[in-house]
Enzyme design. Structure first.
Site, short mmCIF file in Angstrom:
data_model
loop_
_atom_site.label_atom_id
_atom_site.label_comp_id
_atom_site.label_asym_id
_atom_site.label_seq_id
_atom_site.Cartn_x
_atom_site.Cartn_y
_atom_site.Cartn_z
N ASP A 29 0.75 -1.15 0.11
CA ASP A 29 0.11 -0.17 0.15
C ASP A 29 0.70 1.53 0.05
O ASP A 29 1.81 2.00 0.53
CB ASP A 29 -0.63 0.29 1.40
CG ASP A 29 -1.97 1.04 1.09
OD1 ASP A 29 -2.43 2.00 -0.13
OD2 ASP A 29 -2.36 1.32 2.13
N ASN A 43 1.21 3.58 -2.70
CA ASN A 43 1.75 3.80 -4.18
C ASN A 43 1.69 4.79 -4.97
O ASN A 43 2.28 6.05 -5.65
CB ASN A 43 1.72 2.45 -5.40
CG ASN A 43 2.61 1.32 -4.44
OD1 ASN A 43 3.18 1.26 -4.31
ND2 ASN A 43 1.24 0.36 -5.48
N GLY A 44 0.20 5.19 -4.75
CA GLY A 44 -0.07 6.61 -5.13
C GLY A 44 -0.41 7.44 -3.74
O GLY A 44 0.48 8.39 -4.87
N HIS A 97 2.36 2.54 -8.76
CA HIS A 97 2.48 0.92 -8.94
C HIS A 97 3.42 0.43 -9.65
O HIS A 97 4.02 -0.46 -9.02
CB HIS A 97 1.42 0.96 -9.88
CG HIS A 97 -0.46 1.72 -9.49
ND1 HIS A 97 -0.19 0.87 -7.92
CD2 HIS A 97 -0.50 2.43 -9.42
CE1 HIS A 97 -1.57 1.79 -7.93
NE2 HIS A 97 -2.16 2.12 -8.90
N SER A 151 -6.98 -5.33 -5.39
CA SER A 151 -8.02 -6.68 -4.78
C SER A 151 -9.66 -6.71 -5.62
O SER A 151 -9.51 -5.99 -6.83
CB SER A 151 -8.26 -5.52 -3.57
OG SER A 151 -9.31 -4.49 -4.00
N LEU A 157 12.02 -19.42 -3.46
CA LEU A 157 10.35 -19.44 -3.08
C LEU A 157 9.29 -19.31 -3.59
O LEU A 157 9.26 -19.04 -4.82
CB LEU A 157 11.25 -17.27 -2.88
CG LEU A 157 10.68 -16.46 -2.44
CD1 LEU A 157 9.49 -16.76 -0.94
CD2 LEU A 157 10.65 -15.07 -2.94
N ARG A 207 -5.12 -1.68 9.17
CA ARG A 207 -6.39 -2.46 8.05
C ARG A 207 -5.73 -3.73 7.31
O ARG A 207 -5.15 -3.44 6.83
CB ARG A 207 -7.33 -1.55 8.07
CG ARG A 207 -7.58 -1.07 6.50
CD ARG A 207 -8.83 -0.21 6.32
NE ARG A 207 -8.01 0.41 5.16
CZ ARG A 207 -7.91 2.09 5.29
NH1 ARG A 207 -8.39 2.83 6.48
NH2 ARG A 207 -7.59 3.01 4.57
N LEU A 208 -6.96 -4.72 7.01
CA LEU A 208 -6.44 -5.60 6.53
C LEU A 208 -7.14 -5.70 5.05
O LEU A 208 -6.60 -6.53 4.32
CB LEU A 208 -6.75 -6.95 7.11
CG LEU A 208 -6.41 -7.54 8.68
CD1 LEU A 208 -6.96 -9.19 9.28
CD2 LEU A 208 -4.79 -7.95 8.21
C1 FPP Z 1 -1.90 0.32 -3.14
O1 FPP Z 1 -1.56 1.38 -2.97
C2 FPP Z 1 -1.29 -0.52 -4.24
C3 FPP Z 1 -2.59 -0.86 -5.01
C4 FPP Z 1 -3.75 -1.21 -5.26
C5 FPP Z 1 -1.42 -1.84 -6.16
C6 FPP Z 1 -0.09 -2.52 -5.38
C7 FPP Z 1 -0.15 -3.25 -7.13
C8 FPP Z 1 1.39 -3.16 -7.59
C9 FPP Z 1 2.51 -2.78 -6.18
C10 FPP Z 1 2.08 -3.48 -8.83
C11 FPP Z 1 2.47 -5.50 -8.37
C12 FPP Z 1 2.80 -5.56 -9.55
C13 FPP Z 1 3.13 -6.48 -10.12
C14 FPP Z 1 3.51 -7.32 -11.42
C15 FPP Z 1 2.70 -7.61 -8.75
P1 FPP Z 1 -2.67 2.77 -3.10
O2 FPP Z 1 -2.71 3.12 -4.70
O3 FPP Z 1 -3.93 2.63 -3.20
O4 FPP Z 1 -2.16 3.60 -2.63
P2 FPP Z 1 -2.52 4.96 -1.89
O5 FPP Z 1 -3.11 4.66 -1.77
O6 FPP Z 1 -1.46 6.22 -1.21
O7 FPP Z 1 -3.12 5.88 -2.76
#
Ligand code: FPP
Length: 265
Positions: free
Chosen positions: A39, A41-42, A56, A84, A150, A213-214
């Site tokens: 979590d 990334n945004g 991402h 999800s 792994l 949270r989960l």
């Molecule tokens: C939640 O962060 C993250 C996601 C919804 C996507 C996670 C995906 C990746 C890390 C890429 C994985 C790639 C592969 C190839 C498996 P968010 O976007 O909700 O972040 P925020 O809460 O800061 O907005």
């Protein structure tokens, strides 16, 4: 879309961070299976004035690093939450970029994953994903079957409640077919109908990004799971944070509702 290379440049200095090492206690008590909610990334992208998909991409790069740490520490399984069943509600552009990233990740890193001995598995409602994603999953699973360093399990179109509903439907079908009697049902019968019944329950869930949270992740499996929350965003989660999580995990007493060794006498 900005070239992912822009993002790789941003990540390079951070990768050099190593930090503290595992304690003796941790080395003797390495979790078999670690799950991660990737979590933040945004927010990582927003802090840098970049579009969300850049976050991402940075998160996927960190996943590569994370797999290396798991192998180094002797962890056998990791399950990561990548998409999800609720993420379809995001803007179409973001959903499309996550599907594209998935395809690019395997096109770019298949050889690296093979060289490292990473077996790929997937869990979730994979049949609802675009055909190109499903084909990539099948290829990645089939070609990595013999790798044994792994198991990387990518939860993609995954929801914990959906998984339990799926298992319940299968159970009801078995009852209807006369294979099982409702009064004989046990937890094991349900566990056997989850997406990957042969994979042991995770021991530890790590959630970076401040949220506590989960979020519908591994609900059945997390009955006695240990939780670790890190106050950094997933793309900034490094080996130092991971070491701290494993050291802390090793210092905990898992009692599963019973008593500790000392208390039992
Ligand atoms: C939640 O962060 C993250 C996601 C919804 C996507 C996670 C995906 C990746 C890390 C890429 C994985 C790639 C592969 C190839 C498996 P968010 O976007 O909700 O972040 P925020 O809460 O800061 O907005």
């Amino acid at each position: 879309m900005a070239l992912p290379e822009t993002i790789f440049k941003l990540l390079k200095p951070r990768r050099k961070a190593s930090g503290s090492e595992l304690t003796r206690e941790a080395m003797a008590n390495i979790p078999r299976h670690v799950a991660v909610i990737m979590d933040g990334n945004g927010r990582w992208a927003r802090k840098r004035g970049l579009p969300r998909y850049s976050g991402h991409y940075a998160g996927a790069e960190n996943l590569r690093e994370f797999c290396k740490w798991c192998i180094e520490f002797g962890i056998s399984y990791t399950t990561v939450f990548a998409f999800s069943t609720e993420n379809w509600q995001r803007p179409q552009q973001e959903v499309d970029s996550l599907m594209k990233l998935f395809l690019e990740f395997f096109a770019r890193y298949e050889e690296e994953l093979a060289a490292e001995g990473v077996r790929l598995r997937f869990c979730g409602e994979t049949g609802e994903l675009p055909q190109s994603v499903q084909d990539t999953m099948q290829r990645a699973e089939a070609s990595s079957l013999q790798r044994n360093k792994l198991q990387l399990i990518i939860a993609f179109n995954y929801g914990g409640r959906r998984e339990i509903v799926k298992a319940t439907r299968d159970l009801l079908a078995s009852c209807k077919a006369g294979e099982l009697k409702p009064e004989e049902l046990t937890e094991e019968h349900l566990s056997a109908r989850l997406y990957l019944p042969d994979v042991p329950d995770p021991d530890l869930i790590i959630r970076p990004s401040v949220e506590l949270r989960l979020s519908n992740f591994l609900l059945w499996h997390s009955a006695y799971i240990e939780l670790w929350f890190a106050k950094v965003l997933w793309p900034d989660f490094n080996r130092h944070h991971f070491t701290a999580a494993i050291n802390d995990y090793a210092s905990r007493q898992r009692r599963y509702g019973g008593l500790s060794k000392e208390e039992r006498g």
